[in-house]
Scaffold this active site. Sequence first.
Site, mmCIF file in Angstrom:
data_model
loop_
_atom_site.group_PDB
_atom_site.id
_atom_site.type_symbol
_atom_site.label_atom_id
_atom_site.label_comp_id
_atom_site.label_asym_id
_atom_site.label_seq_id
_atom_site.Cartn_x
_atom_site.Cartn_y
_atom_site.Cartn_z
ATOM 1 C CG ASN A 161 1.592 -81.657 -0.089
ATOM 2 O OD1 ASN A 161 1.150 -80.192 -1.089
ATOM 3 N ND2 ASN A 161 1.297 -81.920 0.759
ATOM 4 C CE1 TYR A 162 -1.938 -83.848 0.138
ATOM 5 C CE2 TYR A 162 -3.406 -84.550 -0.763
ATOM 6 C CZ TYR A 162 -2.522 -85.058 -0.202
ATOM 7 O OH TYR A 162 -3.337 -85.910 0.175
ATOM 8 C CG ASP A 222 8.053 -60.301 -4.278
ATOM 9 O OD1 ASP A 222 9.051 -60.176 -3.378
ATOM 10 O OD2 ASP A 222 7.231 -61.445 -3.028
ATOM 11 C CD GLU A 257 -5.856 -73.636 5.029
ATOM 12 O OE1 GLU A 257 -7.139 -73.375 5.336
ATOM 13 O OE2 GLU A 257 -5.514 -74.548 5.954
ATOM 14 N NE ARG A 290 -1.815 -87.220 4.600
ATOM 15 C CZ ARG A 290 -1.705 -87.094 5.923
ATOM 16 N NH1 ARG A 290 -1.286 -87.478 6.650
ATOM 17 N NH2 ARG A 290 -3.394 -86.638 6.043
ATOM 18 C CB CYS A 291 0.144 -79.604 5.353
ATOM 19 S SG CYS A 291 -1.500 -79.541 5.501
ATOM 20 C CB THR A 292 -3.096 -82.505 7.825
ATOM 21 O OG1 THR A 292 -2.830 -83.723 6.726
ATOM 22 C CG2 THR A 292 -4.065 -81.415 7.170
ATOM 23 N NE ARG A 444 -6.851 -80.947 2.221
ATOM 24 C CZ ARG A 444 -6.632 -81.788 0.506
ATOM 25 N NH1 ARG A 444 -7.475 -80.399 -0.434
ATOM 26 N NH2 ARG A 444 -5.880 -81.902 0.533
HETATM 27 P P1 NAP Z 1 6.457 -73.152 -0.951
HETATM 28 O O1 NAP Z 1 7.686 -73.462 -0.863
HETATM 29 O O2 NAP Z 1 6.285 -72.472 -0.072
HETATM 30 O O3 NAP Z 1 5.298 -72.559 -2.495
HETATM 31 C C1 NAP Z 1 4.003 -72.609 -2.365
HETATM 32 C C2 NAP Z 1 4.082 -72.281 -3.217
HETATM 33 O O4 NAP Z 1 4.306 -70.658 -3.635
HETATM 34 C C3 NAP Z 1 4.718 -72.462 -4.954
HETATM 35 O O5 NAP Z 1 3.764 -72.547 -5.742
HETATM 36 C C4 NAP Z 1 5.585 -71.388 -4.700
HETATM 37 O O6 NAP Z 1 6.099 -71.061 -6.029
HETATM 38 C C5 NAP Z 1 4.892 -69.896 -4.185
HETATM 39 N N1 NAP Z 1 5.996 -68.753 -4.087
HETATM 40 C C6 NAP Z 1 7.169 -69.401 -3.762
HETATM 41 N N2 NAP Z 1 7.488 -68.025 -3.044
HETATM 42 C C7 NAP Z 1 6.886 -67.067 -3.690
HETATM 43 C C8 NAP Z 1 6.288 -66.102 -3.710
HETATM 44 N N3 NAP Z 1 7.411 -65.246 -2.998
HETATM 45 N N4 NAP Z 1 4.987 -65.568 -4.119
HETATM 46 C C9 NAP Z 1 3.867 -66.025 -4.150
HETATM 47 N N5 NAP Z 1 3.986 -67.151 -3.942
HETATM 48 C C10 NAP Z 1 5.747 -67.967 -4.089
HETATM 49 O O7 NAP Z 1 5.504 -74.778 -0.027
HETATM 50 P P2 NAP Z 1 5.318 -75.765 -1.272
HETATM 51 O O8 NAP Z 1 7.326 -76.542 -1.333
HETATM 52 O O9 NAP Z 1 5.172 -76.041 -2.279
HETATM 53 O O10 NAP Z 1 4.534 -76.921 -0.265
HETATM 54 C C11 NAP Z 1 4.972 -77.558 0.955
HETATM 55 C C12 NAP Z 1 4.243 -76.417 2.385
HETATM 56 O O11 NAP Z 1 3.353 -77.011 2.023
HETATM 57 C C13 NAP Z 1 4.802 -77.556 3.208
HETATM 58 O O12 NAP Z 1 4.793 -76.601 4.416
HETATM 59 C C14 NAP Z 1 3.925 -77.695 3.878
HETATM 60 O O13 NAP Z 1 3.213 -77.780 5.453
HETATM 61 C C15 NAP Z 1 2.448 -76.713 3.101
HETATM 62 N N6 NAP Z 1 0.938 -77.368 3.100
HETATM 63 C C16 NAP Z 1 0.352 -76.789 3.915
HETATM 64 C C17 NAP Z 1 -0.865 -77.475 3.430
HETATM 65 C C18 NAP Z 1 -2.377 -76.629 3.948
HETATM 66 O O14 NAP Z 1 -3.684 -77.062 3.833
HETATM 67 N N7 NAP Z 1 -2.286 -76.162 4.870
HETATM 68 C C19 NAP Z 1 -1.144 -77.596 2.381
HETATM 69 C C20 NAP Z 1 -0.095 -78.644 1.513
HETATM 70 C C21 NAP Z 1 1.016 -77.983 2.058
HETATM 71 P P3 NAP Z 1 6.993 -72.236 -6.558
HETATM 72 O O15 NAP Z 1 7.294 -73.676 -6.376
HETATM 73 O O16 NAP Z 1 7.435 -71.914 -8.245
HETATM 74 O O17 NAP Z 1 8.245 -71.684 -5.823
HETATM 75 O O1 G3P Z 2 -0.759 -81.601 2.380
HETATM 76 C C1 G3P Z 2 -2.360 -81.092 2.118
HETATM 77 C C2 G3P Z 2 -3.428 -81.641 2.540
HETATM 78 O O2 G3P Z 2 -4.045 -80.918 2.785
HETATM 79 C C3 G3P Z 2 -3.328 -83.183 3.191
HETATM 80 O O3 G3P Z 2 -4.638 -83.101 2.580
HETATM 81 O O4 G3P Z 2 -6.355 -84.977 2.441
HETATM 82 O O5 G3P Z 2 -3.518 -85.689 2.730
HETATM 83 O O6 G3P Z 2 -4.947 -84.374 4.989
HETATM 84 P P1 G3P Z 2 -4.850 -84.794 3.345
#
Ligand code: NAP
Ligand code: G3P
Length: 482
Positions: A161-162, A222, A257, A290-292, A444
């Site tokens: 998403n970013y 992995d 995160e 967005r996670c937030t 964030r």
């Molecule tokens: P995701 O499906 O968990 O993937 C995140 C990253 O992990 C991608 O680069 C993915 O690669 C990689 N990945 C997947 N399986 C893996 C493994 N077994 N080992 C190592 N890396 C692996 O998350 P997303 O769909 O990209 O983002 C959405 C999620 O992220 C939401 O739950 C959101 O809340 C969270 N998020 C949190 C924050 C924060 O700051 N707290 C910010 C943004 C997003 P692939 O794309 O190749 O699968």
């Molecule tokens: O999901 C991405 C997280 O880092 C949110 O960023 O700046 O949109 O709150 P922001």
Amino acid sequence: MKSTLSLSTYKFYINGEWRESSSKQTVDILSPYLNEPIGKVQAMTKEEVDQAIHLAHQAQKNWADTELNKRAQYLYQWADELVNKQDEIAETIMQEVGKNLKDARKEVIRTADFIRYTVEETLHMHGESMKGDSFPGGAKSKLAVVERVPLGVVLAISPFNYPVNLAVAKLVPALITGNTVIFKPATQGAISGIKIIEALEQAGVPKGILNIVTGRGSDIGDYLVEHEGINMIAFTGGTKTGTHIAKKAGMIPLVLELGGKDPGIVCEDADLELAAKQIISGAFSYSGQRCTAIKRVLVHENVADELTALLKEEIEKLSVGSPEQGCTIVPLIDQSSGDFVQGLIEDAVQKGSIVITGNKREKNLIYPTLLDHVTENMKVAWEEPFGPVLPIIRVKSDAEALQIANKSEFGLQASVFTKDINRAFSISNKIETGSVQINGRTERGPDHFPFLGAKQSGMGAQGIRKSLESMTREKVTVLNLS
Ligand code: NAP
Ligand code: G3P
């Protein structure tokens, strides 16, 4: 509308070279709104991952020995290159993850600012010295010099998403402190990640300091995480993935995160106009991806009807459609995400929730949906939708709001809306999250603030100073003076 990106097959970049994989396999990158491939990235082999990590280790010693002010110059140049390429990069972000051009461009500029601030912060980060005799029996002749040193090779894994900002938020603290990096972008975000590398290459950095590995996380993830050559992992993504990584990683530092279910708590005395505007902005920007994002409203029952009417009014102002028209509500990242969000809506309706507006879908475009009278037996009360659906849960007191807020497995952020600052702090102090926004939407930024998740929302902290600390360790040298 056709993609303006040439349907290129992009190469991976290790040790200063762009290469195709010996696997001869590639991964198609599909645009979430063009519904067509916009490029292909390499599906790398484990041997190529080994090479990348080995070469990153070889480069790390010289990079760490490079004067900090020289490392700083490379990274300042990187920031300038990103700004120079902002149109191309923003267009790529838009086509790859469906973010509208204004938000995509904002992400690129925010990232250049992030780099400059991080470099500046590092240039003024100094160690400390300690005298032995300040401890009972300690000798005056002992002098400790405490510095921070790099960890080695950092594995940076970013979400879709970013695709630029949440990648560089790991890459630049790692690089400026003398680490080298293996960068694994989200597959849908990999072309944007490659654009980041192209910009860094323009800055003339030494070979091997930043290496991008592409391929599905489910294929090479992995292997990367368990690799003995990795000295630290900085991950942003879903809680399920993060938990999996934490179980796989060895005895190395981790910063995770993860997901969130940020509540917007609206007290009886809140400024409801302000709350409505902040909640809608917080819940529906970039379709709620967005996670937030605010992902549930806990509102006192005495003001719930008035707030719901204001929320409906604000939602109906939101633009819905293509990111190319600058819309806020855009198609979700993929069909399965659309299915998941629609499933949450249907479950809630089936169990008695009232649809105030929305519940309309066109492929992976979900119209902004407001659900009232959501109860705790509904999935949408607890699951992270990562989409444009907002449940309203009516409560009888601040205590009930807190009880429901803290019942969530997540603990990223929360918003509290009240005119009484003492009431705000009383609630904030009891909320089990990394951070709380008073009378503002959850977010964030600004990026120098600490940003962290409690419970299933994370481990460790981001935010510029925190990231610099997490990608280094202390080194103590004791002088035994004669
Ligand atoms: P995701 O499906 O968990 O993937 C995140 C990253 O992990 C991608 O680069 C993915 O690669 C990689 N990945 C997947 N399986 C893996 C493994 N077994 N080992 C190592 N890396 C692996 O998350 P997303 O769909 O990209 O983002 C959405 C999620 O992220 C939401 O739950 C959101 O809340 C969270 N998020 C949190 C924050 C924060 O700051 N707290 C910010 C943004 C997003 P692939 O794309 O190749 O699968
Ligand atoms: O999901 C991405 C997280 O880092 C949110 O960023 O700046 O949109 O709150 P922001």
